[in-house]
Design a protein around this motif. Sequence first.
Motif, PDB file in Angstrom:
ATOM      1  N   CYS A 176     -12.711  -7.485  11.990  1.00  9.73           N
ATOM      2  CA  CYS A 176     -14.032  -7.874  11.500  1.00  9.73           C
ATOM      3  C   CYS A 176     -13.972  -8.106   9.995  1.00  9.73           C
ATOM      4  O   CYS A 176     -13.166  -7.495   9.291  1.00  9.73           O
ATOM      5  CB  CYS A 176     -15.065  -6.797  11.811  1.00  9.73           C
ATOM      6  N   ALA A 177     -14.834  -8.988   9.513  1.00  8.92           N
ATOM      7  CA  ALA A 177     -14.894  -9.262   8.079  1.00  8.92           C
ATOM      8  C   ALA A 177     -16.287  -9.749   7.714  1.00  8.92           C
ATOM      9  O   ALA A 177     -16.991 -10.334   8.539  1.00  8.92           O
ATOM     10  CB  ALA A 177     -13.851 -10.305   7.677  1.00  8.92           C
ATOM     11  N   ASP A 232      -4.294 -15.664   1.521  1.00  5.73           N
ATOM     12  CA  ASP A 232      -4.137 -14.254   1.154  1.00  5.73           C
ATOM     13  C   ASP A 232      -5.425 -13.687   0.573  1.00  5.73           C
ATOM     14  O   ASP A 232      -5.771 -12.530   0.800  1.00  5.73           O
ATOM     15  CB  ASP A 232      -3.005 -14.090   0.130  1.00  5.73           C
ATOM     16  N   GLU A 233      -6.131 -14.488  -0.213  1.00  7.18           N
ATOM     17  CA  GLU A 233      -7.347 -14.021  -0.885  1.00  7.18           C
ATOM     18  C   GLU A 233      -8.544 -13.936   0.047  1.00  7.18           C
ATOM     19  O   GLU A 233      -9.485 -13.180  -0.215  1.00  7.18           O
ATOM     20  CB  GLU A 233      -7.672 -14.945  -2.057  1.00  7.18           C
ATOM     21  N   GLU A 257       2.080 -19.405  12.904  1.00  4.84           N
ATOM     22  CA  GLU A 257       3.141 -19.217  11.919  1.00  4.84           C
ATOM     23  C   GLU A 257       2.579 -19.001  10.521  1.00  4.84           C
ATOM     24  O   GLU A 257       3.107 -18.210   9.742  1.00  4.84           O
ATOM     25  CB  GLU A 257       4.085 -20.418  11.923  1.00  4.84           C
ATOM     26  N   MET A 258       1.502 -19.697  10.204  1.00  3.87           N
ATOM     27  CA  MET A 258       0.939 -19.624   8.861  1.00  3.87           C
ATOM     28  C   MET A 258       0.015 -18.432   8.647  1.00  3.87           C
ATOM     29  O   MET A 258      -0.054 -17.879   7.551  1.00  3.87           O
ATOM     30  CB  MET A 258       0.144 -20.909   8.569  1.00  3.87           C
ATOM     31  N   ASN A 263      -2.634 -10.724   8.887  1.00  3.99           N
ATOM     32  CA  ASN A 263      -3.284  -9.549   9.468  1.00  3.99           C
ATOM     33  C   ASN A 263      -4.748  -9.428   9.040  1.00  3.99           C
ATOM     34  O   ASN A 263      -5.219  -8.358   8.653  1.00  3.99           O
ATOM     35  CB  ASN A 263      -2.520  -8.273   9.120  1.00  3.99           C
ATOM     36  N   LYS A 264      -5.467 -10.554   9.124  1.00  3.74           N
ATOM     37  CA  LYS A 264      -6.907 -10.535   8.858  1.00  3.74           C
ATOM     38  C   LYS A 264      -7.594 -11.325   9.960  1.00  3.74           C
ATOM     39  O   LYS A 264      -6.979 -12.188  10.598  1.00  3.74           O
ATOM     40  CB  LYS A 264      -7.230 -11.103   7.482  1.00  3.74           C
ATOM     41  N   PRO A 265      -8.858 -11.021  10.229  1.00  2.00           N
ATOM     42  CA  PRO A 265      -9.534 -11.627  11.394  1.00  2.00           C
ATOM     43  C   PRO A 265      -9.571 -13.144  11.328  1.00  2.00           C
ATOM     44  O   PRO A 265      -9.898 -13.735  10.293  1.00  2.00           O
ATOM     45  CB  PRO A 265     -10.942 -11.023  11.348  1.00  2.00           C
TER      46      PRO A 265
END
Length: 306
Positions: A176-177, A232-233, A257-258, A263-265
């Motif tokens: 979740c984010a 990443d941000e 792959e990208m 490891n973020k939703p």
Amino acid sequence: MIRPRPLKKGDTVGLISVSGAVPPEKVQPAIASIERLGLKVVAGETCYAHQGYFAGTATLRAADVHRMFRDPTINGIFCMRGGYGATKILPQLDFDMIRAHPKVFAGYSDVTALHIAFNQLCGFITYHTPMPSTEFIKQEMDAYTWQSFKQHMMTEEAIHLENPVSQPMTTLVAGCATGQLVGGNLTLVAASLGTPYDIDTKGKILFLEDIDENSQRIDRMFTQLKLAGKFDEAAGILLGAWTNCGEHSVLQTIFREMLVSLNKPIIADIACGHCLPTMSLPLGATIVMDADHRRIIAFNDKETGT
């Protein structure tokens, strides 16, 4: 972020083209499509102007933007179409003036360049929506697409961003984010990098879609965003439609792959982009995404423009 006052029946909408020239035969049908919503229409000069593949010169297109934001009788601004050319007017825009007159501003595709600029430099929510001279005048424009558009244009309620029942979203990475929704067309997002209008994804939910780009080009632009740190941000990622962009399985391999290692939703297969049916999105608004259950809720900021 300021949320511009929603439109209501009887309000006046300014129609402009910040990018490609509008085919003459599509101007009146586009105007009629807006009038059927109970809105009045003022067509800008760029609805009729042609200079090569542009809707007039960059100076004219910037002037049309300024006219519609300055005019107190104009309640909202709809871009007629995409194409190419919105980035060319950015240096000519008076962002201080635009910031002082927040209004509903809608469009997508090449209009992504203005969404990024208005969100970041002017501080108000804008709307990633289908457009009058392209989708609105198509006979296959469906009830789902109209309903999503009207929800964002003409209501103040929180909105559940849901696909049509027959088109389920998919989870690429669970979790979740919460964050501001940013992005739009991948090509335009990538083109912003290294410019004064470079997209800011820090702590935000990044949405991407595109059309007519082969898988190699999609891979290249994703690599560019990854090397620039934009993935990443971001707090989370939403992937929309990839119309005529190659085989679905190849694209899914690129996305995995990208993105999976971040490891973020991440939610994919969102019905939004160069497709029908398509949902509308409030860029700059705070959203909550639950990738586990494939749920997205857009909240309206409390501060509202006049």
